[in-house]
Design a protein around this motif. Structure first.
Motif, PDB file in Angstrom:
ATOM      1  N   LEU A 191       0.827  -1.209   0.000  1.00 24.29           N
ATOM      2  CA  LEU A 191       0.000   0.000   0.000  1.00 24.29           C
ATOM      3  C   LEU A 191       0.859   1.256   0.000  1.00 24.29           C
ATOM      4  CD1 LEU A 191      -2.799  -0.946   2.581  1.00 24.29           C
ATOM      5  CD2 LEU A 191      -3.006  -0.838   0.090  1.00 24.29           C
ATOM      6  N   ARG A 192       1.931   1.258   0.792  1.00 24.18           N
ATOM      7  CA  ARG A 192       2.773   2.452   0.904  1.00 24.18           C
ATOM      8  C   ARG A 192       3.666   2.651  -0.315  1.00 24.18           C
ATOM      9  NH1 ARG A 192      -0.592   3.076   3.828  1.00 24.18           N
ATOM     10  NH2 ARG A 192      -0.543   3.414   6.106  1.00 24.18           N
ATOM     11  N   GLU A 193       3.940   1.597  -1.048  1.00 20.15           N
ATOM     12  CA  GLU A 193       4.759   1.744  -2.245  1.00 20.15           C
ATOM     13  C   GLU A 193       4.076   2.627  -3.288  1.00 20.15           C
ATOM     14  OE1 GLU A 193       5.501  -2.314  -3.247  1.00 20.15           O
ATOM     15  OE2 GLU A 193       7.490  -2.324  -2.293  1.00 20.15           O
ATOM     16  N   SER A 194       2.743   2.625  -3.271  1.00 23.00           N
ATOM     17  CA  SER A 194       2.002   3.453  -4.226  1.00 23.00           C
ATOM     18  C   SER A 194       1.493   4.746  -3.609  1.00 23.00           C
ATOM     19  CB  SER A 194       0.806   2.662  -4.784  1.00 23.00           C
ATOM     20  OG  SER A 194      -0.055   2.250  -3.736  1.00 23.00           O
ATOM     21  N   SER A 195       1.516   4.832  -2.274  1.00 28.69           N
ATOM     22  CA  SER A 195       0.990   6.038  -1.616  1.00 28.69           C
ATOM     23  C   SER A 195       1.693   6.240  -0.286  1.00 28.69           C
ATOM     24  CB  SER A 195      -0.522   5.896  -1.398  1.00 28.69           C
ATOM     25  OG  SER A 195      -1.043   7.026  -0.747  1.00 28.69           O
TER      26      SER A 195
END
Length: 397
Positions: A191-195
């Motif tokens: 999730l954090r890789e994209s946001s």
């Protein structure tokens, strides 16, 4: 003189007499139990070993196996990594634990603690360890990581299953808990890789040292370590620190009279309690040590609780609980390059908790037996019923 140091039962009682006997009569002591190991009990000896990772490796694991449960594999975490890789990993993850990052957490920590204490009804017996204390470090770590509120209780379940796997009241196995938490953290990383946000996962994804970033599995392993170490140890520091204040009302009154002593009291709680009983190392070569020979491949058990009562360092009153003790160079956070990365966070959480607790409730009494978790590394508190009464100034209103 032999002790089964790998058995949780040894730590469920009071290990101080055994520690004292070992320090005085056999400070480098061979135990035959569970395959054999060297028990190290004196402060300076543990410091010496901790400063020499080239002679005493962490790579094969850092905790004694309970002889009553099967051993598992060693996870590649920061805590089980030797130099030079350890230094590179530590520099990367330490970006989430700078003094500035930790200081920024205080308002949120204070809100969490106040919310927990708002549930306390004065004069009424309550389950303190699980009901009041346990949610505090879990929520703090969950917020640092960026986990949604609805997932916080899962964190506690997974953490308890790993630390207290030998406890009969815990149904989930260590393997099941590791699998669940690893899957959860991998999903959070995706999730954090994209946001990106301002949470620790985002910081770890962006951190670089000499152009090197952490792989996903390294981030997962670090987050697992943070959850286990930060949750269980801080929870038990606060619960058992409260018990120490109950059992030493004269010391508690000093803190009520002068709250500025609370940071010093937290250091004494760390020394007195020593939430993590030990770490192990494996000798990488034959090492002459005092009048013994530690052979290559043998296990060395660093008994931090014994070192924290060493009279040569802490004086004739080393067995006493004294909130004004100064200096207090305890080894509750370990020593050497493997000293706990989250020590500033643990100190902050405990300080804030006791500031808020003692500003509201100066009267404390135990209501029943303290039930400890069956563990040889973090023998935490499962149940501790306490009755709290208001601070004097509140009672007079």
């Amino acid at each position: 003189m032999d002790y089964d140091l790998g058995s949780p039962e040894f730590y469920l009682g009071d290990p101080a007499p055994a520690y004292r006997a070992l320090r005085h009569r056999s400070p480098v002591h061979w135990n035959n139990a569970n395959g054999g190991s060297w028990a190290i009990t004196r402060y300076e000896d543990i410091k010496w070993i901790g400063a020499r990772p080239h002679l005493f490796s962490s790579a094969q694991g850092v905790n004694m196996q309970d002889p009553n449960r099967p051993s598992g594999g060693v996870s590649k975490m920061l805590i089980t990594t030797d130099p030079p890789r350890h230094g590179a990993l530590r520099r990367l993850v330490s970006k989430g634990f700078t003094p500035r990052q930790i200081t920024l957490l205080e308002p949120g920590i204070r809100d969490i603690v106040r919310g927990a204490l708002d549930r306390v009804e004065a004069g009424v017996s309550l389950e303190f360890a699980e009901g009041i204390v346990a949610p505090v470090p879990t929520r703090i770590i969950a917020e640092m990581i960026g986990a949604p509120h609805q997932d916080w209780e899962d964190f506690r379940t997974w953490s308890d299953a790993v630390i207290g796997a030998a406890d009969p009241d815990i149904a989930m196995t260590t393997q099941e808990a590791f699998g669940a938490v690893s899957h959860y953290f991998q999903h959070l990383i995706e999730l954090r890789e994209s946001s990106r946000t301002n949470d620790l996962v985002s910081i770890l994804l962006d951190a670089e040292v000499d152009g090197e970033k952490l792989a996903d599995d390294e981030i997962v392993n670090f987050l697992r370590l943070l959850l286990l170490a930060g949750n269980e140890t801080t929870r038990n520091l606060i619960a058992l620190g409260t018990l120490a204040l109950i059992n030493h009302p004269d010391q508690r009154q000093k803190l009520v009279d002068d709250p500025a002593l609370i940071p010093s009291a937290v250091e004494e709680m760390l020394r007195w309690i020593t939430p993590v009983t030990h770490m192990t190392r494996i000798a990488t070569e034959d090492v002459p040590f005092r009048d013994k020979l530690i052979k290559k491949g043998q296990t060395v058990v660093l008994l931090y609780g014994a070192a924290n009562r060493d009279e040569d360092v802490f004086g004739a009153d080393a067995e006493e609980f004294i909130v004004t003790r100064n200096p207090n160079p305890h080894l509750a956070f370990g020593t050497g390059e493997h000293a706990c990365l989250g020590l500033s966070l643990a100190r902050l959480e405990a300080r804030v908790f006791f500031e808020e607790l003692l500003s509201r409730f100066s009267g404390m009494e135990l209501d029943g037996e303290v039930v400890r978790m069956r563990s040889n590394m973090v023998p935490g508190v499962k149940r501790m019923h306490v009755r709290l009464s208001p601070a004097v100034q509140e009672a007079a209103l």
